[in-house]
Design a protein around this motif. Structure first.
Motif, PDB file in Angstrom:
ATOM      1  N   ALA A  67       0.813  -1.217   0.000  1.00 24.74           N
ATOM      2  CA  ALA A  67       0.000   0.000   0.000  1.00 24.74           C
ATOM      3  C   ALA A  67       0.841   1.260   0.000  1.00 24.74           C
ATOM      4  CB  ALA A  67      -0.925  -0.002   1.217  1.00 24.74           C
ATOM      5  N   GLY A  68       2.181   1.137  -0.007  1.00 20.91           N
ATOM      6  CA  GLY A  68       3.005   2.328  -0.066  1.00 20.91           C
ATOM      7  C   GLY A  68       4.364   2.098   0.541  1.00 20.91           C
ATOM      8  N   GLY A  69       5.196   3.162   0.498  1.00 21.80           N
ATOM      9  CA  GLY A  69       6.518   3.054   1.083  1.00 21.80           C
ATOM     10  C   GLY A  69       7.358   4.273   0.802  1.00 21.80           C
ATOM     11  N   GLU A  70       8.547   4.344   1.476  1.00 24.98           N
ATOM     12  CA  GLU A  70       9.513   5.392   1.203  1.00 24.98           C
ATOM     13  C   GLU A  70      10.900   4.903   1.593  1.00 24.98           C
ATOM     14  OE1 GLU A  70       8.023   6.826   5.391  1.00 24.98           O
ATOM     15  OE2 GLU A  70       6.980   6.344   3.544  1.00 24.98           O
ATOM     16  N   MET A  71      11.920   5.527   1.006  1.00 25.74           N
ATOM     17  CA  MET A  71      13.319   5.194   1.278  1.00 25.74           C
ATOM     18  C   MET A  71      13.967   6.407   1.938  1.00 25.74           C
ATOM     19  SD  MET A  71      15.683   2.722   0.709  1.00 25.74           S
ATOM     20  CE  MET A  71      15.197   1.841  -0.781  1.00 25.74           C
ATOM     21  N   THR A  72      14.667   6.213   3.090  1.00 31.39           N
ATOM     22  CA  THR A  72      15.377   7.285   3.784  1.00 31.39           C
ATOM     23  C   THR A  72      16.776   6.795   4.146  1.00 31.39           C
ATOM     24  OG1 THR A  72      14.444   6.607   5.916  1.00 31.39           O
ATOM     25  CG2 THR A  72      13.268   8.337   4.690  1.00 31.39           C
ATOM     26  N   TYR A  73      17.604   7.702   4.644  1.00 36.71           N
ATOM     27  CA  TYR A  73      18.973   7.336   5.014  1.00 36.71           C
ATOM     28  C   TYR A  73      19.451   8.242   6.147  1.00 36.71           C
ATOM     29  CZ  TYR A  73      20.085  11.358   2.076  1.00 36.71           C
ATOM     30  OH  TYR A  73      20.139  12.600   1.537  1.00 36.71           O
ATOM     31  N   THR A  74      20.414   7.702   6.928  1.00 40.12           N
ATOM     32  CA  THR A  74      21.014   8.446   8.036  1.00 40.12           C
ATOM     33  C   THR A  74      22.532   8.351   7.901  1.00 40.12           C
ATOM     34  OG1 THR A  74      19.161   7.881   9.484  1.00 40.12           O
ATOM     35  CG2 THR A  74      21.199   8.642  10.549  1.00 40.12           C
ATOM     36  N   TYR A  75      23.209   9.500   7.981  1.00 39.85           N
ATOM     37  CA  TYR A  75      24.668   9.499   7.896  1.00 39.85           C
ATOM     38  C   TYR A  75      25.237   9.150   9.269  1.00 39.85           C
ATOM     39  CZ  TYR A  75      29.455  10.955   6.999  1.00 39.85           C
ATOM     40  OH  TYR A  75      30.820  10.981   6.858  1.00 39.85           O
ATOM     41  N   LEU A  76      26.114   8.108   9.314  1.00 40.85           N
ATOM     42  CA  LEU A  76      26.668   7.606  10.571  1.00 40.85           C
ATOM     43  C   LEU A  76      28.091   8.081  10.804  1.00 40.85           C
ATOM     44  CD1 LEU A  76      25.427   3.903  10.287  1.00 40.85           C
ATOM     45  CD2 LEU A  76      24.295   5.815  11.419  1.00 40.85           C
ATOM     46  N   GLY A  77      28.692   8.720   9.770  1.00 34.74           N
ATOM     47  CA  GLY A  77      30.094   9.112   9.884  1.00 34.74           C
ATOM     48  C   GLY A  77      30.994   8.129   9.159  1.00 34.74           C
ATOM     49  N   ASN A  78      32.219   8.574   8.824  1.00 35.14           N
ATOM     50  CA  ASN A  78      33.188   7.720   8.132  1.00 35.14           C
ATOM     51  C   ASN A  78      32.612   7.116   6.855  1.00 35.14           C
ATOM     52  OD1 ASN A  78      35.181   8.113  10.160  1.00 35.14           O
ATOM     53  ND2 ASN A  78      34.200   6.522  11.438  1.00 35.14           N
ATOM     54  N   ASN A  79      31.857   7.928   6.132  1.00 33.45           N
ATOM     55  CA  ASN A  79      31.269   7.520   4.836  1.00 33.45           C
ATOM     56  C   ASN A  79      30.252   6.396   4.976  1.00 33.45           C
ATOM     57  OD1 ASN A  79      32.886   9.407   3.506  1.00 33.45           O
ATOM     58  ND2 ASN A  79      34.551   7.915   3.250  1.00 33.45           N
ATOM     59  N   GLN A  80      29.733   6.161   6.162  1.00 30.91           N
ATOM     60  CA  GLN A  80      28.735   5.107   6.356  1.00 30.91           C
ATOM     61  C   GLN A  80      27.334   5.721   6.451  1.00 30.91           C
ATOM     62  OE1 GLN A  80      30.019   2.725   9.782  1.00 30.91           O
ATOM     63  NE2 GLN A  80      30.668   1.131   8.321  1.00 30.91           N
ATOM     64  N   TYR A  81      26.395   5.005   5.834  1.00 31.45           N
ATOM     65  CA  TYR A  81      24.996   5.425   5.852  1.00 31.45           C
ATOM     66  C   TYR A  81      24.139   4.235   6.260  1.00 31.45           C
ATOM     67  CZ  TYR A  81      26.454   9.500   3.082  1.00 31.45           C
ATOM     68  OH  TYR A  81      27.050  10.637   2.620  1.00 31.45           O
ATOM     69  N   LYS A  82      23.119   4.523   7.080  1.00 33.13           N
ATOM     70  CA  LYS A  82      22.107   3.494   7.361  1.00 33.13           C
ATOM     71  C   LYS A  82      20.918   3.766   6.449  1.00 33.13           C
ATOM     72  CE  LYS A  82      20.943   2.162  11.537  1.00 33.13           C
ATOM     73  NZ  LYS A  82      20.343   2.173  12.906  1.00 33.13           N
ATOM     74  N   LEU A  83      20.628   2.802   5.552  1.00 23.14           N
ATOM     75  CA  LEU A  83      19.488   2.906   4.643  1.00 23.14           C
ATOM     76  C   LEU A  83      18.277   2.291   5.318  1.00 23.14           C
ATOM     77  CD1 LEU A  83      21.238   1.761   1.339  1.00 23.14           C
ATOM     78  CD2 LEU A  83      21.117   4.059   2.334  1.00 23.14           C
ATOM     79  N   ARG A  84      17.123   2.929   5.138  1.00 25.04           N
ATOM     80  CA  ARG A  84      15.895   2.380   5.736  1.00 25.04           C
ATOM     81  C   ARG A  84      14.792   2.426   4.686  1.00 25.04           C
ATOM     82  NH1 ARG A  84      13.229   2.054  11.166  1.00 25.04           N
ATOM     83  NH2 ARG A  84      10.961   2.215  10.802  1.00 25.04           N
ATOM     84  N   LEU A  85      14.214   1.253   4.430  1.00 22.51           N
ATOM     85  CA  LEU A  85      13.070   1.118   3.525  1.00 22.51           C
ATOM     86  C   LEU A  85      11.846   0.814   4.365  1.00 22.51           C
ATOM     87  CD1 LEU A  85      11.660   0.693   0.763  1.00 22.51           C
ATOM     88  CD2 LEU A  85      12.438  -1.681   0.855  1.00 22.51           C
ATOM     89  N   ASP A  86      10.833   1.687   4.324  1.00 20.87           N
ATOM     90  CA  ASP A  86       9.566   1.453   5.029  1.00 20.87           C
ATOM     91  C   ASP A  86       8.519   1.015   4.019  1.00 20.87           C
ATOM     92  OD1 ASP A  86       9.741   2.597   8.011  1.00 20.87           O
ATOM     93  OD2 ASP A  86      11.011   3.818   6.688  1.00 20.87           O
TER      94      ASP A  86
END
Length: 832
Positions: free
Chosen positions: A23-42
């Motif tokens: 029924a839907g969704g979105e993609m977001t990201y959080t910068y963790l430092g040292n070129n690392q990102y946490k990707l989150r798919l809802d």
């Protein structure tokens, strides 16, 4: 074996299951430092209508990352990620709902930590899945349209601190269902960990994957950037009008408040976007693709009111948008007051000062109450202050600006500057903006267009003394006639002055509004100018010079564009000359022509067969005649074709020449043939030949051919295309006994190929061009042959086969040499 086949078929069908549960969704990201990102798919799944098998299949999601510089997928992707959840979404948005629709939405999320070093163009993160619910109302072919939940991670090197960005995150999900004809007011705002400025808008969602590969697991099956978007059912639906509503769906650009009153049940795909700005530059976007389920509901009461961006000034008239309420209670959020309330439906309230107030509205119906709370921002009025109304003098300008300072301005002229340059009278207003509020002020600019004018400028072209009056003139009806002031450069202030010397005289005029204008009167004095050019005739191919008789400093202009006192030409026509000294001038027009031609040799000459004649130039007054550049005298003997040229001097002493062409043509070819003797029955055709312009026969005919019906002499005259005549004569002698008029029909013939009597009838008929017809029959009356010329005979065959021996019948009809018609019938024998 059959059981194994059934199991394999079932397993394949499971892998082909579409995402009709999503029924839907979105993609977001959080910068963790040292070129690392946490990707989150809802992901939001329909737990009521979605297939359990499809929901279980999405235990794993395949997430892709693309290089933003070349749009190619990074090596090692897509990666499979397992999910967390679910979390049941049970928000209804309606407090006083009596009968709630049957709806269910579960929230799952997938998280993946990745290392992404700075990269020109950044990165695209994408999850693609097919297909959407086939019951979606606002898309074209929704059952075969997939979804693409993606985001763009910008290059960290684009930022001043070289630190990666963290995307904005929506604070809440919309309710799991909406009710028809019931207002929705939902705070769809987001938060941003970096403190970036956020704005909101609707967008057109994206599609990905396909019905043949509903859950892509490799790079070849996935769509790479730029991604394609879904197709709305135009014109009923579009990205900015995705749901039937009155009023339609809208989202506040700055607050994210999503409003809608849906009017039709159904499932609708909606795109909601939040945009991140840092230092005024767009750096990122978060895209929510969500399916709104609209159903018919039974609701007692819904509270709501219009929330302005700002209340500009302290007093505001609230606009109630509640439904079903019997009474209201407003609390305007003044903590220090207890009487900041109202029971009115649409109250007007004056806040004590600028600030932010949490205004609450309670709507009551029987024992049910619904509430709506929003933050109202109130700003002080800062009114613009323009100068007092004033007068604009002709040709001058005024610069105006507000005495109070605003964030921005808009003038009635369309200008956005903080000041306005005015060059025309009229009414002008300014709209002064402060924190999205604006106030007006107006100024009226009158005009004083009265300008002084000197009357009496003139030019004198004379050697005599001069006297001229110059006077001042104001526009008709101007008050300056009685209230204005005058000042001449001669130090006089009277309305008129008398001058006797050339020069310029300046007049300054001042109106009662202190508007000053000046004008200058010019008195010019130059010597008189006179020019006279007479009409003239002259010889061809000679030049003639003219003199304007006005030396320098006079300026002489000729109509051909030439300049100067003298002018030379060899052309004819109408011309003019203009002589100017200072501002004085004189002009004359004159005609130029050639002396007329006194003699012409006449048209070209044409001869047939031979040439021997004399040409003469003998007109009175002509002299020095020369023929073909070598023969002198008035006469020329002509004996051969070609061009003949004559030159002479006419009575005006002008050279003249003329020429003509002499052509010699042969007589036209003509041959009627030799005299001849013919039978009385023969009528020969006489032919004078083709291509002649004229034919004339002694018979009176005018055609190319005639038929000679009688004995005698025939004469024809012809003229060809060159006009040459020729003639020819032929004698025709017709005799009836030139040949026998009776023919002989044999009684037998022997077609055996021995060279004797092989054909029938082989008679000796000699007459040409007359009737000859012989028909041959068998004993039963069947026609075997018909001979229309004595040159044709029967060979004794019928249809290629030999005719049998026996008796046959002939019938002969002919016209003899004596022009008599005869018929003969008999029989003959074929012998083998």
């Amino acid at each position: 074996m059959p059981r194994i086949l059934i199991f394999i078929t079932l397993l394949c069908s499971l892998f082909r299951l579409g995402a009709t549960h999503i029924a839907g969704g979105e993609m977001t990201y959080t910068y963790l430092g040292n070129n690392q990102y946490k990707l989150r798919l809802d992901i939001y799944m329909d737990c009521l209508n979605g297939s359990d098998q499809a929901i279980q299949q999405d235990y794993t999601a395949y997430i892709s990352i693309f290089n933003g510089g070349n749009n190619k997928m990074l090596s090692g992707y897509p990666k499979s990620v397992t999910r967390s959840g679910p979390k049941r979404i049970q928000k209804t948005n309606y407090n006083c709902i009596k009968v709630a629709p049957n709806a269910c939405v579960d929230h799952y999320w997938y998280e993946l930590t990745v290392t992404l070093p700075p990269n020109a163009g950044g990165y695209y993160v994408s999850y693609q899945r097919c297909c959407r619910n086939g019951s979606v109302s606002n898309l074209s072919q929704p059952g075969s349209t997939g979804a693409n939940f993606w985001t763009h991670i910008p290059d960290a090197n684009d930022f001043a601190n070289k630190v990666g960005n963290t995307s904005a995150v929506f604070k809440e999900l919309p309710p799991n269902f909406l009710c028809t004809n019931t207002p929705l007011k939902f705070d769809h705002s987001a938060t941003d960990a970096d403190g970036d400025s956020l704005t909101y808008e609707l967008y057109q969602p994206y599609k990905g994957a396909s019905s043949s590969d509903p859950q892509p697991t490799n790079a070849f099956q996935m769509q790479q950037p730029p991604f394609s978007q879904v197709n709305f059912l135009w014109p009923t639906y579009s990205y900015d009008n995705p749901i039937n509503g009155n009023p339609p769906m809208s989202i506040d650009t700055f607050t994210g408040l999503l409003t809608l009153t849906p009017t039709r049940a159904g499932q609708y795909v909606v795109g909601i976007k939040v945009k991140e700005y840092r230092n005024g530059v767009l750096i990122g976007e978060t895209l929510r693709d969500y399916q709104f389920n609209v159903q018919a509901c039974v609701i007692d009461v819904v509270a709501g009111y219009f929330v302005p961006k700002l209340v500009c000034g302290l007093t505001y008239q609230f606009q109630n948008q509640s439904a079903g309420a019997q009474r209201y209670h407003w609390d305007f959020g003044i903590d220090s007051l207890s009487n900041d309330t109202s029971a009115s439906g649409n109250p007007q309230y004056t806040f004590p000062k600028a600030g932010s107030y949490k205004v609450k509205l309670f709507a009551y119906k029987n024992t049910c109450v619904d509430s709506f709370v929003a933050l109202i921002n109130v700003v002080d009025p800062i009114l613009p202050k323009l100068p007092k109304d004033t007068i604009l003098c002709a040709g001058s300008k005024i610069i105006i600006r507000s005495a109070t300072k605003g964030d921005s301005y808009r003038w009635s002229t369309g200008s956005y500057d903080d000041s306005l340059v005015i060059t025309q009278p009229g009414q002008y207003w300014v709209r002064q903006y402060i924190k999205s509020c604006y106030w007006h002020d107006t100024i009226v600019i009158g005009s004083d267009t009265d300008r002084i004018q000197v009357v009496g400028d003139t030019v004198f072209c004379t050697y005599d003394p001069i006297v001229q009056n110059l006077r001042a003139s104001w526009p008709a009806g101007s008050s300056a006639w009685s209230k204005g002031q005058l000042e001449w450069s001669t130090n006089q202030s009277s309305p008129s002055i008398r001058v006797t010397q050339p020069g310029f005289y300046v007049l300054k005029g001042t109106t009662e509004n202190k508007c000053v204008s000046t004008d200058t009167g010019f008195i010019y004095l130059f010597p008189p100018v006179e020019v006279d050019i007479r009409d003239t005739l002259f010889c061809r191919e000679t030049n003639i010079e003219f003199d304007s008789k006005n030396p320098s400093p006079a300026i002489t202009e000729w109509s051909t564009g030439a300049k100067g006192r003298y002018w030379t030409t060899n052309g004819t026509g109408s011309y003019w000359v203009r002589v100017t000294i200072g501002l004085c001038f004189d002009q004359d027009t004159f005609q130029l022509g050639y002396h007329p031609i006194e003699f012409q040799m006449g048209p070209d000459l044409r001869f047939c067969s031979g040439i021997d004649t004399t040409l003469t130039v003998n007109q009175k007054g002509l002299s020095n005649v020369v023929w073909n550049n070598e023969i002198l005298g008035p006469n020329f003997r002509l004996t051969k074709p070609g061009k003949v040229k004559a030159e002479w001097v006419n009575s005006q002493g002008c050279y003249e020449a003329d020429s003509l062409m002499v052509s010699l043509f042969p007589l036209p070819g003509l041959n009627l043939g030799s005299d001849t003797v013919l039978c009385l029955s023969e009528n020969p055709t006489l032919d004078a030949g083709p291509g002649m312009a004229v034919y004339r026969w002694s018979t009176g005919a005018s055609t190319q051919r005639i038929v000679a019906y009688d004995s005698g002499q025939y004469v024809v005259w012809v003229k060809d295309q060159e006009g040459c005549w020729n003639s020819d004569t032929v004698w025709i002698d017709k005799k009836k006994d030139l040949f026998p008029s009776v023919i002989y029909m044999p009684t037998a013939f022997t077609p055996n190929g021995d060279g004797r009597n092989d054909f029938y009838p082989m008679n000796q008929y000699k007459v040409k061009g007359s009737l000859y017809n012989v028909k041959l029959y068998n004993r039963w009356g069947e026609k075997l042959a018909e001979l229309k010329s004595p040159d044709f005979n029967w060979d004794g065959r019928i249809n290629g086969e030999e005719a049998p021996q026996g008796v046959y019948v002939y019938l002969a009809t002919w016209i003899g040499c004596d022009n008599e018609r005869r018929t003969l019938m008999g029989n003959f024998t074929l012998l083998r």
